[in-house]
Design a protein around this motif. Sequence first.
Motif, PDB file in Angstrom:
ATOM      1  N   VAL A  26       0.817  -1.099  -0.355  1.00  0.00           N
ATOM      2  CA  VAL A  26       0.577   0.265  -0.480  1.00  0.00           C
ATOM      3  C   VAL A  26       0.431   1.046  -0.235  1.00  0.00           C
ATOM      4  O   VAL A  26       1.093   2.277  -0.533  1.00  0.00           O
ATOM      5  N   SER A  27       1.838   1.345   0.786  1.00  0.00           N
ATOM      6  CA  SER A  27       2.557   2.382   0.274  1.00  0.00           C
ATOM      7  C   SER A  27       3.606   2.807  -0.288  1.00  0.00           C
ATOM      8  O   SER A  27       4.035   4.201  -1.115  1.00  0.00           O
ATOM      9  N   LEU A  28       3.580   1.977  -1.909  1.00  0.00           N
ATOM     10  CA  LEU A  28       3.829   2.196  -2.949  1.00  0.00           C
ATOM     11  C   LEU A  28       3.200   3.012  -3.700  1.00  0.00           C
ATOM     12  O   LEU A  28       3.520   3.659  -4.878  1.00  0.00           O
ATOM     13  N   GLY A  29       1.599   3.589  -3.485  1.00  0.00           N
ATOM     14  CA  GLY A  29       1.115   4.098  -4.315  1.00  0.00           C
ATOM     15  C   GLY A  29      -0.126   3.330  -4.955  1.00  0.00           C
ATOM     16  O   GLY A  29       0.721   1.996  -4.932  1.00  0.00           O
ATOM     17  N   PHE A  30      -0.582   4.206  -5.730  1.00  0.00           N
ATOM     18  CA  PHE A  30      -1.571   3.106  -6.849  1.00  0.00           C
ATOM     19  C   PHE A  30      -0.404   2.016  -8.254  1.00  0.00           C
ATOM     20  O   PHE A  30      -1.064   1.152  -8.454  1.00  0.00           O
TER      21      PHE A  30
ATOM     22  N   LEU B 286      -8.705   5.478  -6.949  1.00  0.00           N
ATOM     23  CA  LEU B 286      -7.274   4.519  -6.114  1.00  0.00           C
ATOM     24  C   LEU B 286      -6.399   4.835  -6.759  1.00  0.00           C
ATOM     25  O   LEU B 286      -5.109   5.276  -6.087  1.00  0.00           O
ATOM     26  N   LYS B 287      -6.344   5.312  -8.156  1.00  0.00           N
ATOM     27  CA  LYS B 287      -5.164   6.251  -8.953  1.00  0.00           C
ATOM     28  C   LYS B 287      -4.692   7.235  -8.803  1.00  0.00           C
ATOM     29  O   LYS B 287      -2.983   7.645  -9.170  1.00  0.00           O
ATOM     30  N   ASN B 288      -5.295   8.518  -7.672  1.00  0.00           N
ATOM     31  CA  ASN B 288      -4.822   9.464  -7.613  1.00  0.00           C
ATOM     32  C   ASN B 288      -3.933   9.362  -5.762  1.00  0.00           C
ATOM     33  O   ASN B 288      -3.294  10.187  -5.227  1.00  0.00           O
ATOM     34  N   ILE B 289      -3.539   7.802  -5.218  1.00  0.00           N
ATOM     35  CA  ILE B 289      -3.193   7.365  -4.437  1.00  0.00           C
ATOM     36  C   ILE B 289      -1.152   7.537  -4.558  1.00  0.00           C
ATOM     37  O   ILE B 289      -1.382   6.646  -5.251  1.00  0.00           O
TER      38      ILE B 289
ATOM     39  N   ILE C 288      -3.665  -7.763  -6.307  1.00  0.00           N
ATOM     40  CA  ILE C 288      -4.251  -6.300  -6.704  1.00  0.00           C
ATOM     41  C   ILE C 288      -5.689  -6.157  -5.443  1.00  0.00           C
ATOM     42  O   ILE C 288      -5.509  -4.810  -4.933  1.00  0.00           O
ATOM     43  N   LEU C 289      -6.192  -7.669  -5.339  1.00  0.00           N
ATOM     44  CA  LEU C 289      -7.010  -7.103  -4.878  1.00  0.00           C
ATOM     45  C   LEU C 289      -6.867  -7.067  -3.624  1.00  0.00           C
ATOM     46  O   LEU C 289      -7.911  -5.987  -2.726  1.00  0.00           O
ATOM     47  N   GLY C 290      -6.091  -7.410  -2.634  1.00  0.00           N
ATOM     48  CA  GLY C 290      -5.644  -7.146  -1.619  1.00  0.00           C
ATOM     49  C   GLY C 290      -4.676  -5.814  -1.156  1.00  0.00           C
ATOM     50  O   GLY C 290      -4.959  -4.874  -0.852  1.00  0.00           O
ATOM     51  N   PHE C 291      -4.377  -5.217  -2.407  1.00  0.00           N
ATOM     52  CA  PHE C 291      -3.917  -4.338  -2.512  1.00  0.00           C
ATOM     53  C   PHE C 291      -4.894  -3.005  -2.428  1.00  0.00           C
ATOM     54  O   PHE C 291      -4.687  -1.869  -2.016  1.00  0.00           O
ATOM     55  N   PHE C 292      -5.803  -3.817  -3.517  1.00  0.00           N
ATOM     56  CA  PHE C 292      -7.202  -2.597  -3.296  1.00  0.00           C
ATOM     57  C   PHE C 292      -7.795  -2.039  -2.418  1.00  0.00           C
ATOM     58  O   PHE C 292      -7.999  -1.144  -1.722  1.00  0.00           O
TER      59      PHE C 292
END
Length: 412
Positions: A41-45, A182-185, A241-245
């Motif tokens: 998550v800390s890598l950003g989208f 999400l894409k703006n994180i 990706i599911l967990g990441f989102f």
Amino acid sequence: MEEEVILVPQSKRNLTGLDFFLLWSGAAISIAEIWAGGMLVSLGFWGGVMAILIGHIAGNAPLSLGGIIGSEWGISSMFSIRAAFGRKGSFVASFFNIIQLLGWTAIMVIICARAMDVISMKMFGYNNRFLWILIAGLGSTVWAMVGNRWWKWIQRIAIVALGALCVVMTYVVMMNAPFSFLKNIIADGSLHWATGFDIVIAMPISWLPLVADYSRFAKNTKSACRGTWWGYFFVSSWMFILGFFLSLATGQSDPIPGMVAMGFGIIAFMVVLFSTITTTFLDIYSTAISFMNIKPRVKEKFATFLFGIGGTVLALFFPVDRYESFLYFIGSIFIPLFGVVLFDYFIYRKRNIDVKELLHQKEYDLLALLAWAGGFVIYQLFLNYLPVLSASLPSLFSSGALYLGLKKWIKK
């Protein structure tokens, strides 16, 4: 006796490319993969998505190549290591593989039990982690013991059902946290991209020490290789990706609370339990096969039962908070190991081995062991002192190149 245990006759090689696609899809539908995706998550989208896709491309390549050795010769993963490392050298690899597979069994059962505890508490006001550990561990053990004759059928049914449930989960996540949000994180800088890449690549690499245990039952090498690559790549990337989102949407590295908060309820409960069983049985069965490389006279079903129970008991004590460190341990041991194995088979031996000779060959190959140790050192150096660079690929190629270099030097 040993030959009968280790070599699979042509009459028993009945798994098709579709079977391997479903087998490795089932391995990839896993709460552990969803959880690992949350670590990014800390890598950003964009950083997270690129780490997931590139990491799976890089990790699936050696995974599929390792499977080719099994499908071409009908031999297990740990037995195939004998070509490069020698008979007793393969025992060392088998020992480490037994440790990592017992660890994976415990981790999968623990993650399942924790998730089911959270979900059941939310749904029914009931929690009992010990009960969930027993259900997940014993269910996986029984699944492993039914044997390859039945896997193709039960996997087809289970994976289609799990896939449908995961489609529903993905749809709900995207409705609650749309792409435009999400894409703006952006990345917060607490995790290097290369470190995240190594977390991703460790997942397919963790299957490399057992992929030939299943590909040895293949009807055809090409279809088995394609089924393995696409089955694991597509579904594992999806689970990451599911967990990441989920984690991006909630701001938490653990996606399980997000699953509960979005009201998945019974769907999440079923996905967590049955995906654990369809994944963990592979770990249990291959632990038995690795042990049989050392002790071939042990009965397969007895060894499977023994290690299934052992992994379940271990789940009661395993420090699952060290999950990330466990992934790095797997990478540092098995990436350089299979760097040697793959370079030996595809380059040095040009895909030609005498399987019967491997039953009675020399005890160990010192050059292979030195190359493996060199790759391990490279992995640790990059991981600890050059975190902005990936440790995985330098370790893989350096161990393989060192092995070939030592072989060429000795010949002179």
